[in-house]
Design a protein around this motif. Structure first.
Motif, short mmCIF file in Angstrom:
data_model
loop_
_atom_site.label_atom_id
_atom_site.label_comp_id
_atom_site.label_asym_id
_atom_site.label_seq_id
_atom_site.Cartn_x
_atom_site.Cartn_y
_atom_site.Cartn_z
N MET A 1 -0.03 -4.52 -6.66
CA MET A 1 -0.66 -3.57 -5.75
C MET A 1 0.29 -3.33 -4.58
N GLU A 2 0.73 -2.08 -4.42
CA GLU A 2 1.61 -1.75 -3.32
C GLU A 2 0.78 -1.41 -2.10
N GLY A 3 1.32 -1.77 -0.93
CA GLY A 3 0.60 -1.39 0.27
C GLY A 3 1.04 -2.20 1.46
N ASN A 4 0.48 -1.88 2.60
CA ASN A 4 0.74 -2.60 3.84
C ASN A 4 -0.28 -3.71 3.97
N LYS A 5 0.15 -4.83 4.50
CA LYS A 5 -0.76 -5.93 4.72
C LYS A 5 -0.92 -6.11 6.22
N THR A 6 -2.14 -5.97 6.70
CA THR A 6 -2.44 -6.13 8.11
C THR A 6 -3.57 -7.11 8.25
N GLN A 7 -3.31 -8.25 8.87
CA GLN A 7 -4.30 -9.30 9.11
C GLN A 7 -5.03 -9.69 7.83
N GLY A 8 -4.30 -9.85 6.74
CA GLY A 8 -4.88 -10.30 5.50
C GLY A 8 -5.59 -9.21 4.70
N ILE A 9 -5.58 -7.98 5.16
CA ILE A 9 -6.23 -6.89 4.45
C ILE A 9 -5.14 -6.00 3.88
N GLU A 10 -5.25 -5.70 2.60
CA GLU A 10 -4.25 -4.84 1.97
C GLU A 10 -4.77 -3.41 1.93
N TYR A 11 -3.92 -2.50 2.31
CA TYR A 11 -4.24 -1.08 2.25
C TYR A 11 -3.30 -0.43 1.26
N GLU A 12 -3.84 0.36 0.37
CA GLU A 12 -3.00 1.04 -0.61
C GLU A 12 -2.32 2.24 0.04
N GLN A 13 -1.06 2.43 -0.33
CA GLN A 13 -0.33 3.60 0.13
C GLN A 13 -0.84 4.82 -0.62
N PRO A 14 -1.15 5.91 0.07
CA PRO A 14 -1.62 7.10 -0.64
C PRO A 14 -0.47 7.71 -1.45
N ILE A 15 -0.82 8.24 -2.58
CA ILE A 15 0.16 8.92 -3.41
C ILE A 15 0.19 10.37 -2.96
N LEU A 16 1.36 10.82 -2.51
CA LEU A 16 1.48 12.17 -1.97
C LEU A 16 1.76 13.16 -3.08
N ALA A 17 1.03 14.22 -3.06
CA ALA A 17 1.28 15.30 -4.00
C ALA A 17 2.38 16.19 -3.45
N GLU A 18 2.91 17.03 -4.29
CA GLU A 18 3.97 17.92 -3.85
C GLU A 18 3.47 18.90 -2.78
N SER A 19 2.20 19.29 -2.89
CA SER A 19 1.63 20.20 -1.90
C SER A 19 1.55 19.54 -0.53
N ASP A 20 1.34 18.22 -0.47
CA ASP A 20 1.31 17.50 0.80
C ASP A 20 2.67 17.54 1.47
N LEU A 21 3.73 17.44 0.69
CA LEU A 21 5.08 17.48 1.24
C LEU A 21 5.38 18.86 1.81
N VAL A 22 4.89 19.91 1.16
CA VAL A 22 5.08 21.27 1.66
C VAL A 22 4.36 21.42 2.98
N ASN A 23 3.14 20.89 3.10
CA ASN A 23 2.38 20.98 4.34
C ASN A 23 3.10 20.27 5.48
N ASP A 24 3.74 19.14 5.18
CA ASP A 24 4.50 18.43 6.21
C ASP A 24 5.64 19.29 6.73
N ASN A 25 6.32 20.00 5.84
CA ASN A 25 7.41 20.87 6.26
C ASN A 25 6.89 22.04 7.09
#
Length: 76
Positions: A1-25
């Motif tokens: 499971m990939e993700g950030n660990k903060t105080q013993g809680i794991e959060y999954e990294q969101p999978i970015l779609a190509e449309s999300d990358l366009v919105n960032d630009n």
């Protein structure tokens, strides 16, 4: 499971779609200036009025003390 660990809680990294990358630009191309440049502080204006008020009160004090001194030392 990939993700950030903060105080013993794991959060999954969101999978970015190509449309999300366009919105960032698009967001980067619509740059907004900092709030301080859009709405400048009125601190200098307030400071100037404060010092003018202090000067006015000082002048009134000097005039009042002069009037009081002349009135009560005239020897009636």
């Amino acid at each position: 499971m990939e993700g950030n660990k903060t105080q013993g809680i794991e959060y999954e990294q969101p999978i970015l779609a190509e449309s999300d990358l366009v919105n960032d630009n698009e967001e980067e191309s619509h740059y907004l200036p900092p709030r301080s440049s859009v709405h400048p502080s009125e601190r200098a204006k307030v400071t100037r009025w404060f010092y003018r008020l202090l000067l006015f009160l000082f002048i009134l004090l000097v005039m009042g003390l002069g009037w009081w001194g002349i009135r009560y030392t005239s020897g009636t």
